[in-house]
Scaffold this active site. Structure first.
Site: not given
Ligand code: GLV
Length: 324
Positions: A242, A271, A289
């Site tokens: 993450r 993000e 991602h």
């Protein structure tokens, strides 16, 4: 019974739900659903379950609306559940599940692909060749690093971290050092791996550091300026976990100053925004991602999320219950 799917996902899960007699409503707007929209759906209709995504921030207001609507379970289409306030779910008695296991090999492959791409300077070489700069073989052109026999440091020895170790050991003969909150002597025996109690020792000792921890209060900025500066000048950092686990601005600075040789990120602190300066660096590889994004794996995640819903709605304990 009626299931709300917050955005279109691969078909296996919704098909499984339909074939089990559930009414499936998929939000067809191809973007992240807004909080007010999700609450609106829950207020307008009665739902028994929600299949949500890691981009949906599920907070206590949503859980309150979900409870009113009749929702028993939120099945997250992801292994990470940092997008969900699990405490709030427990407060209203709603079950939360995730999709572990089915994506471990795919994410481990992506981490490895990033390691190989960094060491062999694949994106740089591709840019160079496309730009017409290749004028013939040169003895000093785009020299990279080896991966074989280099030390791999794993932070977080869950399913994904273990699979990265497997490939490292079996495929590339890499010595493995690891840190986790739990030590695994079985893993150490199987892979000849060495445990490091202090996470700093991973950063000091590894040629490649690969991050595989969940995002928790205790892992936010685990990779900070101080730890990055412990790394070897020739070392690389890979993050497929993450974004907020890495202090992205600090990483930009160490890459700019060439404190380490390179980094590859599949996840970002804010993000989809990137830290200022990150995209201008040559010694970084960025992917959006997509570490679990293979057709088979996204179908398997879809199916597993649906299975969790079916189990919960049929009164059984779903296989991937997440607890606070
Ligand atoms: C992806 O990031 C996941 O948590 O599954």
């Amino acid at each position: 019974m009626k299931i709300l799917v917050t955005r279109q996902i691969p078909n296996k899960g919704p098909d499984l739900l339909k074939s089990n007699g559930y009414d499936v409503f998929v939000n067809l707007e191809d973007r992240v659903i807004k909080k007010a929209e999700l609450i609106g759906y829950l207020e307008r209709d009665r739902y028994d379950a929600v299949l949500c995504l890691l981009t949906d921030k599920i907070d206590s207001d949503i859980f309150d609306a979900a409870k009113e609507s009749g929702v028993k379970i939120f099945a997250n289409f992801a292994v990470g559940t940092d997008n969900i306030d699990i405490k709030a779910a427990e407060r209203v008695g709603i079950i939360v599940t995730n999709t572990p296991g089915v994506l471990a090999d795919t994410v481990a492959e992506h981490a490895f692909a990033l390691m190989l791409s960094l060491a062999h300077r694949i994106p740089e070489s591709d840019r160079f060749t496309r730009a017409g700069k290749f004028k013939g073989w040169e003895p000093m052109l785009l020299l990279g690093s080896d991966v074989s026999k280099k030390a791999l440091g794993i932070v977080g020895l869950g399913r994904i971290g273990s699979r990265v170790a497997y490939h490292a050991r079996r495929g590339f003969d890499m010595p493995v050092i690891y840190h986790d909150i739990r030590r695994s002597e079985e893993f150490e025996k199987e892979y000849g791996a060495e445990y490091r109690q202090n996470v700093d020792d991973i950063f000091r000792g590894a040629d490649f550091v690969s991050i595989h921890v969940p995002l928790l209060v205790s892992t936010r900025h685990l990779v900070d300026a101080r730890r990055l500066r412990l790394m070897k000048k020739t070392a690389y950092l890979v993050n497929t976990s993450r974004g907020p686990v890495v202090d992205e601005q600090a990483l930009v600075e160490v890459l700019r100053e060439r404190v380490i040789r390179g980094a590859a990120l599949d996840v970002f602190e804010n993000e989809p925004a990137l830290a200022p300066g990150l995209a201008e660096l040559e010694n970084v590889i960025l992917t959006p991602h997509v570490a679990s994004a293979t057709e088979d794996t996204r179908q398997a995640m879809s199916e597993l999320a649906a299975r969790n819903i079916i189990e919960a709605l049929e009164g059984r304990i779903p296989p991937n219950l997440v607890k606070h």
